[in-house]
Design a protein around this motif. Structure first.
Motif, PDB file in Angstrom:
ATOM      1  N   ALA A 291      31.266 -28.339 -43.753  1.00  0.00           N
ATOM      2  CA  ALA A 291      31.045 -29.715 -43.312  1.00  0.00           C
ATOM      3  C   ALA A 291      31.832 -30.705 -44.154  1.00  0.00           C
ATOM      4  O   ALA A 291      32.170 -31.803 -43.685  1.00  0.00           O
ATOM      5  CB  ALA A 291      29.559 -30.049 -43.378  1.00  0.00           C
ATOM      6  N   ALA A 292      32.147 -30.314 -45.393  1.00  0.00           N
ATOM      7  CA  ALA A 292      32.905 -31.194 -46.288  1.00  0.00           C
ATOM      8  C   ALA A 292      34.410 -30.952 -46.220  1.00  0.00           C
ATOM      9  O   ALA A 292      35.167 -31.545 -46.993  1.00  0.00           O
ATOM     10  CB  ALA A 292      32.416 -30.997 -47.725  1.00  0.00           C
ATOM     11  N   GLY A 293      34.844 -30.079 -45.309  1.00  0.00           N
ATOM     12  CA  GLY A 293      36.272 -29.873 -45.125  1.00  0.00           C
ATOM     13  C   GLY A 293      36.865 -28.694 -45.865  1.00  0.00           C
ATOM     14  O   GLY A 293      38.093 -28.528 -45.870  1.00  0.00           O
ATOM     15  N   TRP A 294      36.030 -27.870 -46.474  1.00  0.00           N
ATOM     16  CA  TRP A 294      36.533 -26.694 -47.175  1.00  0.00           C
ATOM     17  C   TRP A 294      36.836 -25.573 -46.177  1.00  0.00           C
ATOM     18  O   TRP A 294      36.224 -25.486 -45.117  1.00  0.00           O
ATOM     19  CB  TRP A 294      35.486 -26.173 -48.160  1.00  0.00           C
ATOM     20  CG  TRP A 294      35.357 -26.949 -49.434  1.00  0.00           C
ATOM     21  CD1 TRP A 294      34.956 -28.257 -49.562  1.00  0.00           C
ATOM     22  CD2 TRP A 294      35.589 -26.465 -50.760  1.00  0.00           C
ATOM     23  NE1 TRP A 294      34.925 -28.613 -50.878  1.00  0.00           N
ATOM     24  CE2 TRP A 294      35.311 -27.536 -51.639  1.00  0.00           C
ATOM     25  CE3 TRP A 294      35.982 -25.244 -51.285  1.00  0.00           C
ATOM     26  CZ2 TRP A 294      35.436 -27.404 -53.027  1.00  0.00           C
ATOM     27  CZ3 TRP A 294      36.102 -25.113 -52.669  1.00  0.00           C
ATOM     28  CH2 TRP A 294      35.836 -26.188 -53.524  1.00  0.00           C
ATOM     29  N   ARG A 295      37.766 -24.698 -46.551  1.00  0.00           N
ATOM     30  CA  ARG A 295      37.924 -23.420 -45.870  1.00  0.00           C
ATOM     31  C   ARG A 295      36.915 -22.470 -46.505  1.00  0.00           C
ATOM     32  O   ARG A 295      36.765 -22.460 -47.737  1.00  0.00           O
ATOM     33  CB  ARG A 295      39.342 -22.873 -46.037  1.00  0.00           C
ATOM     34  CG  ARG A 295      40.414 -23.676 -45.296  1.00  0.00           C
ATOM     35  CD  ARG A 295      41.806 -23.130 -45.569  1.00  0.00           C
ATOM     36  NE  ARG A 295      42.136 -23.238 -46.983  1.00  0.00           N
ATOM     37  CZ  ARG A 295      42.613 -24.329 -47.561  1.00  0.00           C
ATOM     38  NH1 ARG A 295      42.821 -25.426 -46.840  1.00  0.00           N
ATOM     39  NH2 ARG A 295      42.880 -24.356 -48.863  1.00  0.00           N
ATOM     40  N   VAL A 296      36.228 -21.674 -45.696  1.00  0.00           N
ATOM     41  CA  VAL A 296      35.143 -20.840 -46.202  1.00  0.00           C
ATOM     42  C   VAL A 296      35.324 -19.401 -45.740  1.00  0.00           C
ATOM     43  O   VAL A 296      35.481 -19.137 -44.544  1.00  0.00           O
ATOM     44  CB  VAL A 296      33.773 -21.360 -45.725  1.00  0.00           C
ATOM     45  CG1 VAL A 296      32.650 -20.448 -46.222  1.00  0.00           C
ATOM     46  CG2 VAL A 296      33.545 -22.799 -46.189  1.00  0.00           C
ATOM     47  N   ILE A 297      35.283 -18.482 -46.692  1.00  0.00           N
ATOM     48  CA  ILE A 297      35.219 -17.047 -46.402  1.00  0.00           C
ATOM     49  C   ILE A 297      33.778 -16.625 -46.662  1.00  0.00           C
ATOM     50  O   ILE A 297      33.247 -16.836 -47.760  1.00  0.00           O
ATOM     51  CB  ILE A 297      36.149 -16.243 -47.322  1.00  0.00           C
ATOM     52  CG1 ILE A 297      37.586 -16.751 -47.225  1.00  0.00           C
ATOM     53  CG2 ILE A 297      36.071 -14.747 -47.008  1.00  0.00           C
ATOM     54  CD1 ILE A 297      38.424 -16.431 -48.460  1.00  0.00           C
TER      55      ILE A 297
ATOM     56  N   ALA B 119      28.751 -15.219 -35.325  1.00  0.00           N
ATOM     57  CA  ALA B 119      28.033 -16.393 -34.837  1.00  0.00           C
ATOM     58  C   ALA B 119      28.317 -17.604 -35.718  1.00  0.00           C
ATOM     59  O   ALA B 119      28.478 -18.737 -35.219  1.00  0.00           O
ATOM     60  CB  ALA B 119      26.531 -16.113 -34.802  1.00  0.00           C
ATOM     61  N   LEU B 120      28.423 -17.380 -37.021  1.00  0.00           N
ATOM     62  CA  LEU B 120      28.732 -18.476 -37.939  1.00  0.00           C
ATOM     63  C   LEU B 120      30.156 -18.974 -37.724  1.00  0.00           C
ATOM     64  O   LEU B 120      30.420 -20.186 -37.777  1.00  0.00           O
ATOM     65  CB  LEU B 120      28.536 -17.998 -39.379  1.00  0.00           C
ATOM     66  CG  LEU B 120      28.414 -19.060 -40.475  1.00  0.00           C
ATOM     67  CD1 LEU B 120      27.315 -20.071 -40.182  1.00  0.00           C
ATOM     68  CD2 LEU B 120      28.181 -18.389 -41.834  1.00  0.00           C
ATOM     69  N   GLN B 121      31.061 -18.050 -37.432  1.00  0.00           N
ATOM     70  CA  GLN B 121      32.443 -18.446 -37.127  1.00  0.00           C
ATOM     71  C   GLN B 121      32.492 -19.267 -35.846  1.00  0.00           C
ATOM     72  O   GLN B 121      33.214 -20.278 -35.772  1.00  0.00           O
ATOM     73  CB  GLN B 121      33.328 -17.215 -37.008  1.00  0.00           C
ATOM     74  CG  GLN B 121      34.805 -17.551 -36.787  1.00  0.00           C
ATOM     75  CD  GLN B 121      35.638 -16.295 -36.659  1.00  0.00           C
ATOM     76  OE1 GLN B 121      35.239 -15.324 -36.009  1.00  0.00           O
ATOM     77  NE2 GLN B 121      36.815 -16.297 -37.266  1.00  0.00           N
ATOM     78  N   ALA B 122      31.722 -18.873 -34.849  1.00  0.00           N
ATOM     79  CA  ALA B 122      31.682 -19.636 -33.598  1.00  0.00           C
ATOM     80  C   ALA B 122      31.131 -21.039 -33.828  1.00  0.00           C
ATOM     81  O   ALA B 122      31.575 -22.009 -33.199  1.00  0.00           O
ATOM     82  CB  ALA B 122      30.823 -18.901 -32.571  1.00  0.00           C
TER      83      ALA B 122
ATOM     84  N   GLY C 274      33.934 -22.762 -36.629  1.00  0.00           N
ATOM     85  CA  GLY C 274      35.299 -22.876 -36.137  1.00  0.00           C
ATOM     86  C   GLY C 274      36.337 -22.272 -37.060  1.00  0.00           C
ATOM     87  O   GLY C 274      36.044 -21.374 -37.866  1.00  0.00           O
ATOM     88  N   ALA C 275      37.548 -22.802 -36.967  1.00  0.00           N
ATOM     89  CA  ALA C 275      38.694 -22.198 -37.639  1.00  0.00           C
ATOM     90  C   ALA C 275      38.632 -22.286 -39.153  1.00  0.00           C
ATOM     91  O   ALA C 275      39.387 -21.598 -39.847  1.00  0.00           O
ATOM     92  CB  ALA C 275      39.986 -22.861 -37.145  1.00  0.00           C
TER      93      ALA C 275
ATOM     94  N   PHE D 278      43.657 -18.450 -46.125  1.00  0.00           N
ATOM     95  CA  PHE D 278      42.387 -18.231 -46.820  1.00  0.00           C
ATOM     96  C   PHE D 278      42.569 -17.446 -48.126  1.00  0.00           C
ATOM     97  O   PHE D 278      41.587 -17.163 -48.805  1.00  0.00           O
ATOM     98  CB  PHE D 278      41.420 -17.453 -45.922  1.00  0.00           C
ATOM     99  CG  PHE D 278      40.818 -18.251 -44.809  1.00  0.00           C
ATOM    100  CD1 PHE D 278      39.629 -18.951 -44.979  1.00  0.00           C
ATOM    101  CD2 PHE D 278      41.446 -18.321 -43.567  1.00  0.00           C
ATOM    102  CE1 PHE D 278      39.072 -19.682 -43.944  1.00  0.00           C
ATOM    103  CE2 PHE D 278      40.903 -19.049 -42.524  1.00  0.00           C
ATOM    104  CZ  PHE D 278      39.711 -19.738 -42.709  1.00  0.00           C
ATOM    105  N   SER D 279      43.788 -17.108 -48.471  1.00  0.00           N
ATOM    106  CA  SER D 279      44.011 -16.156 -49.562  1.00  0.00           C
ATOM    107  C   SER D 279      43.950 -16.772 -50.953  1.00  0.00           C
ATOM    108  O   SER D 279      43.750 -16.065 -51.941  1.00  0.00           O
ATOM    109  CB  SER D 279      45.364 -15.460 -49.373  1.00  0.00           C
ATOM    110  OG  SER D 279      46.415 -16.407 -49.392  1.00  0.00           O
TER     111      SER D 279
END
Length: 249
Positions: A24-30, A41-44, A47-48, A74-75
């Motif tokens: 929600a704060a704009g981070w990329r999350v793995i 489901a969490l990816q859906a 999102g990207a 994401f690396s």
């Protein structure tokens, strides 16, 4: 401040709430976990910005394969949240199943250290951060806590050791130590005993996973020169009890 977060155990509880808060704060999350359908489901939902990494934390070969398969975007991991863990059983040590003890050690200690070891070079390069989920059980023993409390004491001390070893690198390391928090954790511990779950949390106004996620986000959002070494939190309803005294009568 944004970056790339890897949070272990993202299929429920603290991990899932943490994934949502950072996304929600704009981070990329793995997000890692064994239950592919929950991560999908969490990816859906997110999102990207979310990447599902499906593997068992106790399988180091699978861990390596998942890390090597991360997409380029994401690396470069800036923050590791070591959340994956579990408690099994509520009985006294003399009645416990040794296999359950070994599972807790494998997950809460061995897997956590393995993931940390793999990501340390990149975290040092990017002057990133590590947040380890310990527990009040690291400091305050209770009947039935036995090996679970021992594993969380390890996490607390490992965090301190990392702080000492990473001196001068700019990497921040924090131990978060929650008390009573309502999540699937208790259902796992009691083998799915919903009555025990309801008894534990009924009327207690326990912490929620979102409270822990918000705490982790706050720690990660502080200025780079500020390190929270250790943070213990409980619901207002929880505090310390008197020492027990057994008397021969």
């Amino acid at each position: 401040m944004t970056g790339t977060l890897l949070v272990t155990g993202a299929t429920s509880g603290f991990g899932q709430a943490t994934a949502r808060r950072f996304a929600a704060a704009g981070w990329r999350v793995i997000g890692t976990g064994r239950r592919a359908e929950r991560l999908e489901a969490l990816q859906a939902e997110l999102g990207a910005c979310f990447w599902p990494a499906v593997f068992d934390m106790t399988d180091e070969a699978a861990m390596d394969a998942a890390l090597q398969a991360l997409p380029t975007e994401f690396s470069a991991i800036d923050l590791l949240v070591n959340n994956a863990g579990l408690a099994l059983g509520t009985g006294p040590a003399q009645e416990c199943d040794l296999a359950e003890w070994k599972t807790m050690i494998a997950t809460n200690v061995t897997a956590l250290t393995a993931m940390t070891h793999r990501l340390l070079p990149g975290l040092i390069e990017r002057r990133g951060g590590i947040v380890n989920l310990s527990s009040i059980a690291a400091n305050w023993p209770y009947p039935g806590g036995n090996v679970y409390g021992g594993t969380k004491a390890f996490v607390q001390q490992f965090t301190r050791g990392l702080r000492a070893d990473l001196h001068g690198t700019g990497v921040r390391v924090t131990s978060i130590e929650p008390g009573l928090c309502e999540s699937e954790f208790t259902l796992v511990r009691t083998g799915g005993d919903k009555a025990a779950y309801d008894t534990l949390y009924g009327g207690a106004h326990a912490l929620q996973p979102e409270d822990i996620a918000e705490t982790i986000f706050w720690v990660a959002s502080l200025p780079p020169h500020v390190n929270v070494n250790q943070l213990e939190l409980m619901p207002v309803s929880q505090s310390w009890g008197p020492f027990r005294v057994h008397r021969d009568m």
